[in-house]
Scaffold this motif. Sequence first.
Motif, short mmCIF file in Angstrom:
data_model
loop_
_atom_site.label_atom_id
_atom_site.label_comp_id
_atom_site.label_asym_id
_atom_site.label_seq_id
_atom_site.Cartn_x
_atom_site.Cartn_y
_atom_site.Cartn_z
N VAL A 1 3.88 19.24 -5.80
CA VAL A 1 5.32 19.52 -5.90
C VAL A 1 5.84 18.98 -7.22
N GLU A 2 6.30 19.87 -8.07
CA GLU A 2 6.77 19.49 -9.40
C GLU A 2 7.95 18.54 -9.32
N GLY A 3 8.81 18.72 -8.33
CA GLY A 3 9.99 17.88 -8.21
C GLY A 3 9.69 16.43 -7.87
N PHE A 4 8.43 16.14 -7.47
CA PHE A 4 8.04 14.78 -7.10
C PHE A 4 7.22 14.11 -8.21
N ARG A 5 7.39 14.56 -9.44
CA ARG A 5 6.58 14.06 -10.54
C ARG A 5 6.62 12.53 -10.69
N PRO A 6 7.79 11.87 -10.60
CA PRO A 6 7.80 10.39 -10.75
C PRO A 6 6.94 9.68 -9.71
N TRP A 7 7.07 10.10 -8.46
CA TRP A 7 6.28 9.48 -7.38
C TRP A 7 4.79 9.79 -7.54
N ASN A 8 4.47 11.04 -7.87
CA ASN A 8 3.07 11.42 -8.01
C ASN A 8 2.40 10.66 -9.14
N ALA A 9 3.12 10.44 -10.23
CA ALA A 9 2.55 9.69 -11.35
C ALA A 9 2.24 8.25 -10.93
N LEU A 10 3.12 7.67 -10.13
CA LEU A 10 2.89 6.30 -9.65
C LEU A 10 1.65 6.24 -8.77
N VAL A 11 1.51 7.20 -7.85
CA VAL A 11 0.36 7.20 -6.94
C VAL A 11 -0.93 7.44 -7.71
N GLY B 1 -1.64 6.72 -10.65
CA GLY B 1 -1.99 5.58 -11.49
C GLY B 1 -2.54 4.40 -10.73
N ARG B 2 -2.54 4.48 -9.42
CA ARG B 2 -3.04 3.38 -8.59
C ARG B 2 -4.58 3.35 -8.59
N LEU B 3 -5.15 2.18 -8.83
CA LEU B 3 -6.59 2.00 -8.73
C LEU B 3 -7.01 1.43 -7.39
N ALA B 4 -6.03 0.94 -6.63
CA ALA B 4 -6.30 0.38 -5.29
C ALA B 4 -4.98 0.40 -4.51
N GLY B 5 -5.10 0.22 -3.19
CA GLY B 5 -3.90 0.16 -2.37
C GLY B 5 -3.19 1.49 -2.23
N VAL B 6 -3.93 2.57 -2.02
CA VAL B 6 -3.33 3.89 -1.87
C VAL B 6 -4.13 4.71 -0.86
N MET C 1 0.85 -1.20 0.00
CA MET C 1 0.00 0.00 0.00
C MET C 1 0.88 1.24 0.00
N LEU C 2 0.50 2.24 -0.78
CA LEU C 2 1.23 3.51 -0.83
C LEU C 2 0.46 4.57 -0.04
N VAL C 3 1.19 5.47 0.58
CA VAL C 3 0.58 6.60 1.29
C VAL C 3 1.23 7.88 0.78
N GLN C 4 0.40 8.89 0.55
CA GLN C 4 0.89 10.15 0.00
C GLN C 4 0.37 11.32 0.83
N TRP C 5 1.27 12.22 1.19
CA TRP C 5 0.88 13.48 1.82
C TRP C 5 0.34 14.39 0.72
N GLN C 6 -0.87 14.91 0.90
CA GLN C 6 -1.54 15.68 -0.14
C GLN C 6 -0.71 16.85 -0.64
N HIS C 7 0.07 17.46 0.27
CA HIS C 7 0.91 18.58 -0.13
C HIS C 7 1.85 18.18 -1.27
N ASP C 8 2.34 16.94 -1.25
CA ASP C 8 3.32 16.51 -2.25
C ASP C 8 2.73 16.38 -3.64
N ARG C 9 1.41 16.29 -3.75
CA ARG C 9 0.79 16.17 -5.08
C ARG C 9 1.08 17.38 -5.95
#
Length: 326
Positions: A227-237, A239-244, A217-225
């Motif tokens: 942040v341009e510098g976090f584009r690779p991680w944000n794209a992964l999150v 793209g998740r349909l479950a487990g986030v 399961m992935l967890v993301q702090w909304q603030h990071d969504r």
Amino acid sequence: MSFTEPAGRPGTTDYQSPQSGSEPWLNLAADIDSEVARYFLVSARCGCFMQAARSLNVRSTLLRKQLAQLEQQLQRSLFSFQGSHLSLTREGQQLQARLITLAHERKLPVIEQPLIRLAVAESILHDILGRDLIALLRRNASLRLEIIALDSEMSLRAVSADIVLWLAAGDTPNPGPTFATTEARCLARIEYLPHIAKRYSRVTTRPQTQDELADFMLVQWQHDRRVEGFRPWNALVEGRLAGVVQTHAYELMLEMIRCGGCIGLLPTYMARFDRGVVALPGLFAEPMQLHAWLAVNADSQNTPEIKALADLIQQTFNERHEWFQP
């Protein structure tokens, strides 16, 4: 800004009226220097020299020296120790009552301390600066400090503060505060990687590719969504349909990584800050990093208290320079 020792638990002593009438030596109270009188009254109220020194924002050695000179001036013993507890002698109680009466007659003003407004990125406040700020407040009980947590670019652009500490992508401090500031200082370059709690992963089973993240399961702090510098991680999150899980609370994200078996994006210094988590390198080809910037309001830059706090922040980052090494 003075830096004094932390204090023990304060105590108080109630005044008990003496059996006899007013004594001639109490007439000397009117000639006591107002600052020394304040030292005495605060010490009597706190029941602890260190706590009184914190409240007065002076060194405890200076406080005790002034009170010793007061006892010599009056030829009276004003304080006594009962074990570790500081209390007033009979003469001390009499002097306290007389000085309180004189203070009401003189209507001595309370010395107002300047308000310092500190705006700081929420993650930096939690991970790096919080402990030193608490230590500062323990040493300076009379300080007036407003701490503003910055959790988005919008809050950064809307804030008005004396000192600003924010995170920005790239090698420039933009976007930054909208008001006039001194030249921004870069305090650190902070690398970010996905992290997982050691308790939920063995070395041999930790994910090494993005495909292997599907089992976690992935967890993301909304603030990071945002942040341009976090584009690779944000794209992964995204793209998740479950487990986030997405949360607006930074501390909750940390707890979900520590105790919920989740993987989340954290600064690489986190392994030094929390030995229970471990970074997962190699999942993304593109590095993710932010720079920490410090600036002071141009209208406040010459205020001694603000300069001292800015220097303290710089010192905090200098002491932790190893945290930011690649």
